[in-house]
Design a protein around this motif. Sequence first.
Motif, PDB file in Angstrom:
ATOM      1  N   SER A 147       0.839  -1.316  -0.217  1.00  0.00           N
ATOM      2  CA  SER A 147       0.319   0.142  -0.065  1.00  0.00           C
ATOM      3  C   SER A 147       0.920   1.241  -0.291  1.00  0.00           C
ATOM      4  N   GLY A 148       2.043   0.928   0.777  1.00  0.00           N
ATOM      5  CA  GLY A 148       2.926   2.763   0.865  1.00  0.00           C
ATOM      6  C   GLY A 148       3.253   2.230  -0.640  1.00  0.00           C
ATOM      7  N   GLY A 149       3.987   1.406  -1.402  1.00  0.00           N
ATOM      8  CA  GLY A 149       4.479   1.562  -2.590  1.00  0.00           C
ATOM      9  C   GLY A 149       3.290   2.805  -3.390  1.00  0.00           C
ATOM     10  N   ILE A 150       2.196   1.432  -3.599  1.00  0.00           N
ATOM     11  CA  ILE A 150       0.812   2.836  -5.075  1.00  0.00           C
ATOM     12  C   ILE A 150       0.791   3.745  -4.262  1.00  0.00           C
ATOM     13  N   LEU A 151       0.968   4.400  -3.266  1.00  0.00           N
ATOM     14  CA  LEU A 151       0.526   5.503  -2.810  1.00  0.00           C
ATOM     15  C   LEU A 151       2.275   6.373  -2.546  1.00  0.00           C
ATOM     16  N   LEU A 152       3.748   5.395  -2.670  1.00  0.00           N
ATOM     17  CA  LEU A 152       4.325   6.258  -3.164  1.00  0.00           C
ATOM     18  C   LEU A 152       4.508   7.013  -4.697  1.00  0.00           C
ATOM     19  N   LYS A 153       3.907   5.586  -5.613  1.00  0.00           N
ATOM     20  CA  LYS A 153       4.113   6.044  -6.706  1.00  0.00           C
ATOM     21  C   LYS A 153       3.369   6.840  -7.684  1.00  0.00           C
ATOM     22  N   GLU A 154       1.547   7.006  -6.543  1.00  0.00           N
ATOM     23  CA  GLU A 154       1.070   8.603  -7.220  1.00  0.00           C
ATOM     24  C   GLU A 154       1.977   9.502  -6.594  1.00  0.00           C
ATOM     25  N   ILE A 155       2.714  10.022  -5.645  1.00  0.00           N
ATOM     26  CA  ILE A 155       3.439  11.038  -5.442  1.00  0.00           C
ATOM     27  C   ILE A 155       4.372  11.370  -6.720  1.00  0.00           C
ATOM     28  N   MET A 156       5.663  10.079  -6.396  1.00  0.00           N
ATOM     29  CA  MET A 156       6.567   9.950  -7.397  1.00  0.00           C
ATOM     30  C   MET A 156       5.854  10.483  -8.485  1.00  0.00           C
TER      31      MET A 156
END
Length: 225
Positions: free
Chosen positions: A15-24
Amino acid sequence: MEEYCYIEILIEDKSGGILLKEIMDKYAMDKKNFMYRIHSFRGLGKIPLKTEKVSQIKSQRLLNDLPMYLKGIGSYLKSMPGKKAIFVVLDSDDDDCARLKDELLQMYRSLEVSVRVFFCIAIEEVEAWLLGDSRALLKAYPMAKRSLLQKYVPDSIVGTWELLADIVYKGGLQALKRNASSYHEIGIFKRECAENIGKWMDIRGNASESFRYFIKKLDLFCEND
């Protein structure tokens, strides 16, 4: 010619990886010659007591495998042209943030990795970054419980993902627990929140101090290094 910039990001769960992709993806929109890669793990784990002999056995726990990944990624980034760095993003959970940061820095120094490493700790969980953007949350979940959201103090220790469930899930946390036959279903809920809220987030307008710290370190590396 603008200098090439490359970042490897290690984060403790999907879930953190999904969020980080959106952020990045948002962060990279106005940048040229900028690339990143995200490695998602299956939990936090613990920093190994001994790092002089780095194990090659992957546990899929971020902290357990961190010395191996820092050494390996650092080795191949060393010969890459341009600016490069590793960002490690993790939850503080119940740990003292300052103490955890010190332990991570001690481990990093003991490995003698030549590539720069930034440790960014979400207080108390990465879901705090979702709660830190109330506009994005309400865009993603128009029926969210606004009264609960308004009472939330950014980066407070309140059981962050549980509060998020109370705010956005129909019937709240207890309904989610009743409907979830295992923690796998709760993980699906977390990933859905990360994707649904993440796509609306304003990366320059988050109330979470730990989120702003992450963006500040990205800026420091990419623009002023």
